[in-house]
Write a protein that holds these residues in place. Structure first.
Motif, mmCIF file in Angstrom:
data_model
loop_
_atom_site.group_PDB
_atom_site.id
_atom_site.type_symbol
_atom_site.label_atom_id
_atom_site.label_comp_id
_atom_site.label_asym_id
_atom_site.label_seq_id
_atom_site.Cartn_x
_atom_site.Cartn_y
_atom_site.Cartn_z
ATOM 1 N N ALA B 47 0.812 -1.215 0.000
ATOM 2 C CA ALA B 47 0.000 0.000 0.000
ATOM 3 C C ALA B 47 0.848 1.269 0.000
ATOM 4 O O ALA B 47 0.377 2.327 -0.400
ATOM 5 N N SER B 48 2.096 1.149 0.457
ATOM 6 C CA SER B 48 2.873 2.370 0.681
ATOM 7 C C SER B 48 4.268 2.355 0.057
ATOM 8 O O SER B 48 4.910 3.395 -0.051
ATOM 9 N N GLY B 116 -1.767 4.826 -3.397
ATOM 10 C CA GLY B 116 -2.988 5.150 -4.130
ATOM 11 C C GLY B 116 -3.634 3.925 -4.761
ATOM 12 O O GLY B 116 -4.757 3.996 -5.240
ATOM 13 N N ARG B 119 -5.177 0.266 -0.430
ATOM 14 C CA ARG B 119 -5.172 1.200 0.711
ATOM 15 C C ARG B 119 -5.329 0.420 2.006
ATOM 16 O O ARG B 119 -6.132 -0.497 2.080
ATOM 17 N N SER B 148 -2.966 8.504 -0.415
ATOM 18 C CA SER B 148 -3.596 7.279 -0.910
ATOM 19 C C SER B 148 -4.889 7.546 -1.657
ATOM 20 O O SER B 148 -5.333 6.728 -2.445
ATOM 21 N N SER B 149 -5.498 8.701 -1.367
ATOM 22 C CA SER B 149 -6.753 8.973 -2.073
ATOM 23 C C SER B 149 -6.662 10.242 -2.918
ATOM 24 O O SER B 149 -7.636 10.644 -3.538
ATOM 25 N N THR B 297 -10.598 7.698 4.668
ATOM 26 C CA THR B 297 -10.397 7.021 3.380
ATOM 27 C C THR B 297 -11.742 6.640 2.761
ATOM 28 O O THR B 297 -11.950 6.813 1.557
ATOM 29 N N THR B 301 -12.865 7.914 -0.825
ATOM 30 C CA THR B 301 -12.795 6.981 -1.960
ATOM 31 C C THR B 301 -14.056 6.145 -2.136
ATOM 32 O O THR B 301 -14.189 5.437 -3.123
ATOM 33 N N PRO B 305 -10.509 1.131 3.679
ATOM 34 C CA PRO B 305 -9.222 0.495 3.378
ATOM 35 C C PRO B 305 -9.189 -0.881 4.042
ATOM 36 O O PRO B 305 -10.097 -1.222 4.798
#
Lengths: 200, 355
Positions: B47-48, B116, B119, B148-149, B297, B301, B305
């Motif tokens: 995710a990161s 992104g 998540r 992430s969003s 999140t 989105t 997540p």
């Protein structure tokens, strides 16, 4: 090793050129050894002559065989219009369009403090002097649209802001033939912000 | 958002694991050192592009392994069409420092491109630093959450990092050459412009998180925190305010203003919670922040997540644990590490993974 020492030396030299790997270098040597000695000598002479006779144009930094390059000598070009590029290959790219009829200024680099290249190393004062003395009325900054190119463009714009000259930058946007969905957000944002009217 | 399968090789404690997930809750079991936390870290990495331990890529390679691979297939809501789309990601890093990242078949250079896609909201033993630790821990939390969003936020952050690197290079060189002041002016203008944009997005996100946090508390979770709020007041920044620091920046060879020094804090009854909180309270508050972040999140989105909960039992009393496990059912997918799967899994639609 089944190949002669000379072969290996030449292949290593060619292999050190950009874009040429060990295999391509070997292929070039095979090809070259197939040629007549005359042809090889002509090639070697051309290399040496090019290195000996080609210098940077004293005015714009383009390649030149004398003091001034072909472009600077061309009197049909608009001497009041100046396009600033990072490298000669950028100049070549713009020349290929055939639409630009002004002169150039090649920086031979971009501001990059991490690589210890600052405004001084780029000779930006020389650019300012040229604008003062050559009667330039518009400077088109065509540095690359990446971080270092942007910083260089902004620095030049600031430097020239005190002079009586119009400063523009080439537009960024979506490349022709590509598709919007693959464009990054920055490019797309800029393309939207700098949209143009469409003639009906 | 649902991670359907995963392939992990040579990543920290894990030699190789190929796993498929079908149930909404996956309980990861195993003794000490079997890699339960590592498995969550691998999901976090997808995710990161980073470990939640803050380790460098080279340190993530298992001993004696020449590389690590973390790959996964997941489905996610497409923000534009509203439909569910399948994605495949694979990240590899070799001991020689070579990186390879593929997202849906396209090759990328930096692991930052993972942000992104998948998540997660992650709670682990490091989360306590969200409350007790240095500002960098909180910046990392809010940065990953917003980026992430929000692609523009991510790009703005990278642009900011680049400006900082160049400005610091000029400041460092100032000890042996005279720095170009107008170049520094130019960097300062960029720092003001980008910081202002980043502050605005952080402010908006933290307002949502603050609201979500209080909603969670008022719904009965961690009732002791009914007076806990998020305070965010970034120091006002302008070209003049940075210029006033110029001499100090030149002396210290470092940039002394901008969003890289930003922080938010938690206040309880108007006082700094960081200072008064016990370690236990700090951990629980960190969990609350994590869950509130997940709400952000979802608001941004349209879907939750993936929730990663590491060693929950150690920190939370039974009554609150039950409430957390009840909350967890809202998520599409949850990973929980546990010594006692039977207790955690009862009442949850769970599948177990034994390491």
């Amino acid at each position: 090793m089944f190949l002669p020492r000379r072969f290996i030396e030449l292949s290593a030299k060619l292999g050190s050129l950009p874009g040429i790997g060990p295999k391509a270098a070997d292929r070039l040597v095979f090809y070259l050894l197939d040629q007549s000695e005359e042809d090889i000598r002509a090639l070697a002479d051309a290399l040496v002559a090019a290195k000996r006779e080609i210098h940077f144009c004293t005015r714009c930094g383009n390649f030149a065989q004398g003091n001034l390059c072909e472009i600077c000598q061309d009197l049909s070009r608009d001497g009041g219009l100046l396009c600033v590029v990072e490298e000669i290959r950028d100049l070549a790219a713009i020349e290929k369009t055939g639409v630009y009829r002004g002169l150039y200024h090649v920086l031979h680099g971009r501001i990059d403090p991490i690589a210890r290249v600052g405004p001084e190393e780029l000779g930006l004062n020389r650019l300012a002097n040229r604008i003062r003395t050559d009667g330039v009325h518009e400077v088109i900054i065509a540095t690359n649209p990446n971080f270092n190119g942007d910083i260089t463009a902004m620095y030049i714009a600031k430097l020239l802001s005190e002079l009586n000259v119009r400063v523009t930058r080439i537009a960024t946007g979506i490349p022709k033939g590509s598709e919007l969905e693959f464009a990054d957000v920055f490019t797309l944002t800029q393309a939207l912000e700098k949209r143009t009217d469409v003639q009906g | 958002m649902f991670l359907e399968s995963m392939w992990v090789q040579g990543f920290r404690a894990l030699a190789e694991q190929r796993l498929e997930f079908t149930a909404p809750v996956t309980v990861i079991q195993g003794g000490n050192g079997t890699g339960k936390t590592t498995l969550l870290d691998a999901v976090y990495f997808l995710a990161s592009g980073k470990s939640f331990l803050g380790l460098a890529n080279a340190e993530l390679i298992r001993d004696m392994n020449p590389y690590f691979v973390v790959a996964g297939q997941y489905r996610a809501l497409d923000a534009v069409t509203g439909g569910v789309v399948n994605h495949a990601v694979q990240a590899m890093f070799t001991s020689e420092g070579r990186k390879e990242l593929r997202i849906d078949g396209t090759v990328y250079r930096g692991f930052i491109h993972l942000v992104g896609g998948l998540r997660v909201a992650s709670f682990n033993f490091n989360s306590v630093f969200l409350v007790k630790g240095l500002p960098s821990a909180r910046r990392q939390f809010i940065n990953l959450l917003v980026a992430s969003s929000d692609r523009v936020y991510l790009e703005t952050l990278s642009a900011y990092t680049e400006v900082m690197a160049h400005k610091n290079a000029v400041l460092r060189q100032s000890s042996f050459t005279t720095p170009d002041m107008s170049l520094l002016d130019l960097f300062d203008e960029q720092i003001v412009r980008l910081s202002t944009a980043i502050y605005a997005k952080r402010r908006a996100a933290l307002a949502v998180i603050d609201r979500a946090m209080r909603q969670l508390v008022s719904s009965g979770l961690f009732g002791v925190f009914k007076d806990l709020v998020i305070a965010y007041e970034p120091r006002a920044i302008s070209v003049d305010s940075i210029r006033a620091l110029r001499d100090r920046e030149l002396a210290r060879h470092a940039c002394l203003a901008g969003c890289h020094l930003d922080d938010f804090s938690l206040l309880r009854s108007g006082k700094q919670f960081r200072e008064s909180a016990s370690l236990g309270e700090a951990k629980v508050a960190a969990l609350l922040l994590t869950l509130a972040g997940a709400e952000f999140t979802r608001a941004a989105t349209g879907e939750y997540p993936i929730l990663l909960l590491d060693d929950l039992e150690g920190d939370i009393d039974m009554a609150n644990l039950d409430r957390v496990l009840h909350l967890v059912t809202q998520f599409d997918q949850v990973f929980i590490t546990s010594f006692d799967a039977a207790r955690l899994g009862s009442g949850l639609n769970a599948q177990s993974v034994n390491l």
